[in-house]
Design an enzyme around this catalytic site. Structure first.
Site, PDB file in Angstrom:
ATOM      1  N   GLU A 161      70.928 -44.331  -0.709  1.00  0.00           N
ATOM      2  CA  GLU A 161      70.885 -44.653   0.724  1.00  0.00           C
ATOM      3  C   GLU A 161      70.801 -43.384   1.559  1.00  0.00           C
ATOM      4  O   GLU A 161      71.036 -42.276   1.080  1.00  0.00           O
ATOM      5  CB  GLU A 161      72.141 -45.435   1.146  1.00  0.00           C
ATOM      6  CG  GLU A 161      71.994 -46.949   1.104  1.00  0.00           C
ATOM      7  CD  GLU A 161      71.109 -47.505   2.208  1.00  0.00           C
ATOM      8  OE1 GLU A 161      70.571 -46.711   3.011  1.00  0.00           O
ATOM      9  OE2 GLU A 161      70.957 -48.733   2.282  1.00  0.00           O
ATOM     10  N   ASN A 199      71.933 -52.447   9.452  1.00  0.00           N
ATOM     11  CA  ASN A 199      70.907 -51.595   8.869  1.00  0.00           C
ATOM     12  C   ASN A 199      69.862 -51.228   9.930  1.00  0.00           C
ATOM     13  O   ASN A 199      69.960 -51.615  11.086  1.00  0.00           O
ATOM     14  CB  ASN A 199      70.219 -52.299   7.693  1.00  0.00           C
ATOM     15  CG  ASN A 199      70.699 -51.784   6.353  1.00  0.00           C
ATOM     16  OD1 ASN A 199      70.676 -50.589   6.095  1.00  0.00           O
ATOM     17  ND2 ASN A 199      71.150 -52.680   5.491  1.00  0.00           N
ATOM     18  N   ASP A 241      65.968 -53.587   5.364  1.00  0.00           N
ATOM     19  CA  ASP A 241      66.995 -52.592   5.081  1.00  0.00           C
ATOM     20  C   ASP A 241      66.773 -51.378   5.994  1.00  0.00           C
ATOM     21  O   ASP A 241      66.368 -51.521   7.144  1.00  0.00           O
ATOM     22  CB  ASP A 241      66.966 -52.222   3.599  1.00  0.00           C
ATOM     23  CG  ASP A 241      68.341 -51.868   3.038  1.00  0.00           C
ATOM     24  OD1 ASP A 241      69.037 -51.045   3.668  1.00  0.00           O
ATOM     25  OD2 ASP A 241      68.706 -52.378   1.973  1.00  0.00           O
TER      26      ASP A 241
END
Length: 299
Positions: free
Chosen positions: A18, A158, A210
């Site tokens: 991430e 997100n 995302d």
């Protein structure tokens, strides 16, 4: 784009990769592996190294004063990385900057990014996504410290990014119960978003929205988690490009490199046999457009 070359960063496979960030001053990429409590760096010479954090670290951004700012398991922290090149897995020193009162058991910070003025934004989520709890909140960190919740009712926060002029803020909720990207009007002087509206509904496309980034043309690149691709939306919310990726669960992307034309994409291990080779990989690609330099955190 047919024949687009995708380069895999050697020796890296993250359980939940991430928060890639380009540090222009250091000419280096940073990203994290959340459950591994790991911060990674790739420098201009192609060398990778990692640091072990004391708890899960979900998002990072470079600080103008040095080091990083991070949204972690128990709050927002200033992060200093042990600098000896002789240590392959260095240590991390963290200083708490703020802990939201709403950050209850089973929660952590998730996606994060700076706005064009260097304020750091990150949101929280309930880690057990199967529970379907929309108790996540979005926060800002600036000269006044950690804000009160600014956006509430999020399942899995997100997709933070800002338009080139900074006057539009984007935010997504990647939970299967939502799959929405919103746009807000953004006051660049105060850091206050308003006029929330749906920008894109991925139920009309593929995957879950995302992490994301905006390019120099003002287009919004969304990692379509579970669909194995990047989707680029124009400022009007029209899908104008799709890039298929070698893994099923892309998680976040950002532009960097000296010319800001390289896109880095992190991913998450899916556990599916067809994803065994590439799931969790971090890749670099050159999609033929230029990105924008993220401001380092100014606080």
């Amino acid at each position: 784009m047919a024949g687009l070359s995708i380069e895999r960063i050697a020796g890296v496979q993250c359980a939940t990769g991430e928060s890639p960030a380009w540090d222009a001053a250091a000419r280096a990429w940073y990203w994290v592996d959340i459950p591994a409590r790991c911060i990674w760096r790739l420098d201009a010479a192609g060398r990778t190294r990692s640091w072990q954090a004391p708890e899960m670290v979900a998002c990072v951004a470079p600080r103008a004063r040095g080091g990083l700012i991070a949204g972690m398991e128990t709050g927002m922290f200033k992060v200093e990385l042990e600098s000896s090149d002789l240590i392959d897995n260095g240590s991390v020193a963290v200083t708490l900057l703020g802990k939201p009162a709403e950050l209850g058991a089973g929660m952590r910070f998730n996606d994060g990014r700076t706005d064009r003025q260097g304020r750091f934004w990150s949101g929280t989520m309930f880690m057990d996504m199967s529970a379907g709890k929309d108790i996540g909140q979005l926060y800002r960190y600036d000269a006044n410290g950690l804000s009160a919740p600014i956006v509430s009712g999020l399942f899995t926060q997100n997709g933070l990014s800002w338009s080139p002029d900074g006057r539009t803020m984007y935010l997504s909720d990647s939970h299967p119960n939502s799959r929405l990207v919103w746009a807000f009007d953004y006051d660049v002087a105060t850091g206050v978003p308003s006029n929330r509206r749906v920008f894109a509904n991925l139920a009309e496309h593929v995957g879950r929205p995302d992490g994301a980034v905006v390019d120099a043309d003002g287009c919004y690149w969304s990692c379509a988690n579970d669909a194995g691709c990047l989707l680029r939306f124009t400022p009007e919310g029209k899908l104008d490009r799709r890039i298929d990726l070698p893994f099923l669960k892309p998680s976040m992307c950002t532009f960097g490199g000296d010319d800001l034309k390289t896109l880095i994409v992190t991913s998450i291990v899916s556990g599916k046999p067809e994803d065994a080779e590439w799931g969790g990989a971090v890749v670099l690609l050159r999609p033929g457009v230029q990105g924008l330099a993220d401001a380092p955190c100014a606080f």
